[in-house]
Enzyme design. Sequence first.
Site, PDB file in Angstrom:
ATOM      1  N   GLU A 188       0.808  -1.235   0.000  1.00 36.06           N
ATOM      2  CA  GLU A 188       0.000   0.000   0.000  1.00 36.06           C
ATOM      3  C   GLU A 188       0.840   1.284   0.000  1.00 36.06           C
ATOM      4  O   GLU A 188       0.575   2.211   0.770  1.00 36.06           O
ATOM      5  CB  GLU A 188      -0.967  -0.013   1.189  1.00 36.06           C
ATOM      6  CG  GLU A 188      -1.838  -1.258   1.211  1.00 36.06           C
ATOM      7  CD  GLU A 188      -2.739  -1.382   2.448  1.00 36.06           C
ATOM      8  OE1 GLU A 188      -2.713  -0.469   3.294  1.00 36.06           O
ATOM      9  OE2 GLU A 188      -3.452  -2.390   2.555  1.00 36.06           O
ATOM     10  N   GLU A 244      -6.072 -10.853  -1.300  1.00 37.95           N
ATOM     11  CA  GLU A 244      -6.909 -10.664  -0.098  1.00 37.95           C
ATOM     12  C   GLU A 244      -8.391 -10.584  -0.449  1.00 37.95           C
ATOM     13  O   GLU A 244      -9.133  -9.792   0.145  1.00 37.95           O
ATOM     14  CB  GLU A 244      -6.507  -9.367   0.619  1.00 37.95           C
ATOM     15  CG  GLU A 244      -5.037  -9.253   0.952  1.00 37.95           C
ATOM     16  CD  GLU A 244      -4.680  -7.998   1.738  1.00 37.95           C
ATOM     17  OE1 GLU A 244      -5.591  -7.309   2.231  1.00 37.95           O
ATOM     18  OE2 GLU A 244      -3.473  -7.715   1.858  1.00 37.95           O
TER      19      GLU A 244
HETATM   20  O1  9MR Z   1      -7.445  -8.200   8.621  1.00 35.15           O
HETATM   21  C1  9MR Z   1      -6.431  -7.490   9.282  1.00 35.15           C
HETATM   22  C2  9MR Z   1      -6.952  -6.935  10.592  1.00 35.15           C
HETATM   23  O2  9MR Z   1      -7.395  -7.967  11.446  1.00 35.15           O
HETATM   24  C3  9MR Z   1      -5.849  -6.136  11.270  1.00 35.15           C
HETATM   25  O3  9MR Z   1      -6.364  -5.502  12.424  1.00 35.15           O
HETATM   26  C4  9MR Z   1      -5.298  -5.064  10.308  1.00 35.15           C
HETATM   27  C5  9MR Z   1      -4.076  -4.380  10.909  1.00 35.15           C
HETATM   28  O4  9MR Z   1      -3.046  -5.311  11.109  1.00 35.15           O
HETATM   29  O5  9MR Z   1      -4.917  -5.634   9.077  1.00 35.15           O
HETATM   30  C6  9MR Z   1      -5.943  -6.335   8.422  1.00 35.15           C
HETATM   31  O6  9MR Z   1      -5.466  -6.852   7.203  1.00 35.15           O
HETATM   32  C7  9MR Z   1      -5.201  -5.881   6.192  1.00 35.15           C
HETATM   33  C8  9MR Z   1      -3.983  -6.335   5.434  1.00 35.15           C
HETATM   34  O7  9MR Z   1      -2.920  -6.544   6.316  1.00 35.15           O
HETATM   35  C9  9MR Z   1      -3.608  -5.331   4.357  1.00 35.15           C
HETATM   36  N1  9MR Z   1      -4.712  -5.058   3.469  1.00 35.15           N
HETATM   37  C10 9MR Z   1      -5.978  -4.704   4.134  1.00 35.15           C
HETATM   38  C11 9MR Z   1      -6.335  -5.767   5.165  1.00 35.15           C
HETATM   39  C12 9MR Z   1      -7.675  -5.462   5.806  1.00 35.15           C
HETATM   40  O8  9MR Z   1      -7.616  -4.245   6.476  1.00 35.15           O
END
Ligand code: 9MR
Length: 384
Positions: free
Chosen positions: A177, A293
Amino acid sequence: MAKKTLFTRRQTLFFWLSTFASLSLLTSKNAFNPRQIDPLSRKFVASGNMSIGKRALIKGLSYGAAVNKNSLSSNPQLAASIDKECVIIVPEWELKWDFLRPTSTSFDFRPADWLAEFARTHGLLFRGHTLVWHEALPTWFVKTINSHNARQLLLEHITTVVKHYAGNIHSWDVVNEAINLQDGRSDGLRKTPWLQFIGRDYIEIAFCIAAEADPKAMLVYNDYGLEYDTPEHEAKRKAVLNLLKNLKSKGTPIHALGIQSHLSGDETRFNSDKFQKFLSEIASLDLKILITEIDVKDKNLPVDIKVRDRIVAATYEDYLSVVLNEPAVIAVLTWGLSDRYTWLSEYQPRRDGARVRPLPLDANFKRKLAWNAIARAFDNAPQR
Ligand code: 9MR
């Protein structure tokens, strides 16, 4: 050309189903039967019982899901479903800085190693997420990082983590990102501590460090907001393409683009021609593509599960059938497997309090129409 109309059809389906659902709610609580009103007769029939992982494998694709240690270690049903449906897993939390780095000088690999061991004992591939991200950073990080130590911090972190899993990793999301057009820079780069303290080369540097630490790992740039036919997504596709072109032109060791694909069931602005063109432009840079994802938000869909599941399933099938036409696409991972464990129940809950249903299995690990839709997309995908 036929593909181009798919989302228009889904839009019609959505309109029909939601209108009928509201009407039926007004007239009688139990009167709604989606079969009677499905104008497009989409039944999402998937032949046989074979897992989605096996169906993907037959086509030369890998299917898997994000997991976290908490849920996987405490729920044998989840473990059994992951074992049955997946050929690859990715830690949802455990390889992020806030899990791995209790202090600026230490690493805690225990939770991530537990997942790596789960993958190994179940014969699953293991992918890494993520080495460089502006979120999920420990509190010490912001207090510690400055222009003097930033490069060293990046070097130490990537080298230690990538070496730790060298030889046992399918791929790494090296940078996650890094583009954010809202930040207003002409290169589209997100304003992060890495950009601030290292400069715009930090992305290239991160890939070079990772390649040095594990020359065999597939190195991925991962991002979201690329899928739809909106000015924002169009601009982001362009910025990501420019970033990748630029990295490739410098000989940066980057091997793939990860397209997160957090889709919305109520979003109909998808143009398969434009998206396919984007995918083939990425492929022409000699890059693979991973759908890293995918899930389908149902926050704004009608509460009726029969209606909601149908729209979520249609969203999966319509998107994946376009994506899988691109031969450079080699893997599809859903962000979770069962509705029991999804980030969306916390981040994007429904206003009516009903449980969200964005994933292939329901909260009791039963296959849903979304599962059928994914199975169909794999069954219909061209062979790799
Ligand atoms: O699903 C993840 C959530 O449980 C966490 O709190 C968050 C922060 O670590 O990250 C979420 O996963 C994200 C991923 O790492 C990057 N792309 C977006 C995902 C959803 O927010």
